[in-house]
Scaffold this motif. Structure first.
Motif, mmCIF file in Angstrom:
data_model
loop_
_atom_site.group_PDB
_atom_site.id
_atom_site.type_symbol
_atom_site.label_atom_id
_atom_site.label_comp_id
_atom_site.label_asym_id
_atom_site.label_seq_id
_atom_site.Cartn_x
_atom_site.Cartn_y
_atom_site.Cartn_z
ATOM 1 N N VAL A 198 14.009 -22.039 -7.594
ATOM 2 C CA VAL A 198 14.343 -20.672 -7.172
ATOM 3 C C VAL A 198 14.335 -20.588 -5.649
ATOM 4 O O VAL A 198 15.242 -20.003 -5.056
ATOM 5 C CB VAL A 198 13.376 -19.644 -7.801
ATOM 6 C CG1 VAL A 198 13.527 -18.279 -7.156
ATOM 7 C CG2 VAL A 198 13.616 -19.554 -9.297
ATOM 8 N N ARG A 199 13.341 -21.180 -5.027
ATOM 9 C CA ARG A 199 13.252 -21.147 -3.563
ATOM 10 C C ARG A 199 14.422 -21.897 -2.915
ATOM 11 O O ARG A 199 14.974 -21.448 -1.922
ATOM 12 C CB ARG A 199 11.912 -21.750 -3.122
ATOM 13 C CG ARG A 199 11.587 -21.527 -1.663
ATOM 14 C CD ARG A 199 10.156 -21.935 -1.265
ATOM 15 N NE ARG A 199 9.776 -23.264 -1.703
ATOM 16 C CZ ARG A 199 8.868 -23.531 -2.658
ATOM 17 N NH1 ARG A 199 8.257 -22.555 -3.294
ATOM 18 N NH2 ARG A 199 8.574 -24.767 -2.982
ATOM 19 N N ARG A 200 14.810 -23.014 -3.485
ATOM 20 C CA ARG A 200 15.860 -23.844 -2.870
ATOM 21 C C ARG A 200 17.282 -23.388 -3.170
ATOM 22 O O ARG A 200 18.140 -23.438 -2.304
ATOM 23 C CB ARG A 200 15.705 -25.296 -3.307
ATOM 24 C CG ARG A 200 14.520 -25.953 -2.676
ATOM 25 C CD ARG A 200 14.524 -27.424 -2.934
ATOM 26 N NE ARG A 200 13.374 -28.031 -2.291
ATOM 27 C CZ ARG A 200 12.982 -29.249 -2.491
ATOM 28 N NH1 ARG A 200 13.647 -30.027 -3.323
ATOM 29 N NH2 ARG A 200 11.935 -29.726 -1.873
ATOM 30 N N LYS A 208 9.687 -22.635 -9.642
ATOM 31 C CA LYS A 208 9.468 -21.962 -8.354
ATOM 32 C C LYS A 208 10.188 -22.705 -7.228
ATOM 33 O O LYS A 208 10.783 -22.079 -6.349
ATOM 34 C CB LYS A 208 7.970 -21.860 -8.051
ATOM 35 C CG LYS A 208 7.269 -20.819 -8.878
ATOM 36 C CD LYS A 208 5.797 -20.719 -8.527
ATOM 37 C CE LYS A 208 5.151 -19.643 -9.374
ATOM 38 N NZ LYS A 208 3.753 -19.437 -9.046
ATOM 39 N N THR A 209 10.147 -24.020 -7.261
ATOM 40 C CA THR A 209 10.838 -24.822 -6.241
ATOM 41 C C THR A 209 12.342 -24.629 -6.325
ATOM 42 O O THR A 209 13.006 -24.441 -5.298
ATOM 43 C CB THR A 209 10.482 -26.311 -6.397
ATOM 44 O OG1 THR A 209 9.068 -26.459 -6.259
ATOM 45 C CG2 THR A 209 11.182 -27.163 -5.368
ATOM 46 N N SER A 214 17.628 -18.195 -8.216
ATOM 47 C CA SER A 214 17.535 -18.154 -9.680
ATOM 48 C C SER A 214 18.902 -18.080 -10.353
ATOM 49 O O SER A 214 19.086 -18.597 -11.452
ATOM 50 C CB SER A 214 16.657 -16.997 -10.132
ATOM 51 O OG SER A 214 17.193 -15.771 -9.699
#
Length: 183
Positions: free
Chosen positions: A102-104, A99-100, A107
């Motif tokens: 993908v956010r940064r 999740k981290t 994907s």
């Protein structure tokens, strides 16, 4: 990773190899380091790679279904508590890490070292060590099981973190020697 992502580190590794006058290049890594060893082994022309418990691509660990599979792995819960606990911790961490990432970085920018290996024109010889009962790692190595450059070393364990089970089954220094200097 930053600065400059995967290409930055590829350049750095190749510059270091050139500065050292390297004639033989071997890569070794464990867990995320195993993914890096495979990826950079391909990208930087390594002869051999020893990858222990490679958790990438992350889908085998970081999806909700993977996490639930580890949570409800009753066989390991009853028969091998350390393996059950290890896989659940790694899966939980992987969900958060994914999740981290993908956010940064998005994907589409999360690399798949196995795909890099499979699509490469030139491939190193690869030894993949994994827990034979560890669903996440076994899923990843199954993708390359039939490749002629790959040797699989299953360890009778449900763990992702294999140092203790591996040491019980064979000396780690012999695995390194066999992989890089014999054969």
């Amino acid at each position: 990773g930053k600065p400059g992502g995967l290409e930055y580190y590829e350049r750095e590794i190749n510059q270091a190899l050139e500065a050292l006058g390297s004639h033989h290049t071997y890569m070794l890594g464990e867990s995320s380091g195993a993914a890096a060893a495979l990826y950079y082994g391909v990208r930087c022309g390594a002869e051999k790679v020893l990858a222990l418990t490679m958790p990438y691509p992350m889908a085998s660990w970081a999806t909700g279904w993977a996490w639930l599979g580890n949570l409800f792995n009753i066989r390991e819960l009853i028969n091998d508590w350390p393996s059950y606990k290890d896989a659940l911790i790694i899966s939980s961490f992987s969900v958060l890490a994914h999740k981290t990432l993908v956010r940064r970085i998005g994907s589409e920018n999360i690399f798949d070292p196995i795909e890099t290996f499979l699509t490469a024109d030139s491939r190193p010889k690869v030894t993949l060590v994994y827990g034979a009962r560890c669903k996440g790692d076994a899923t990843n190595v199954a993708r390359v099981a039939e490749e002629s450059e790959v040797t699989l070393v299953p360890i009778d364990s449900g763990r992702h973190t294999l140092w203790i089970p591996l040491a019980r089954q064979r000396p780690i220094d012999s695995l390194i020697r066999e992989t890089f200097f014999e054969g």
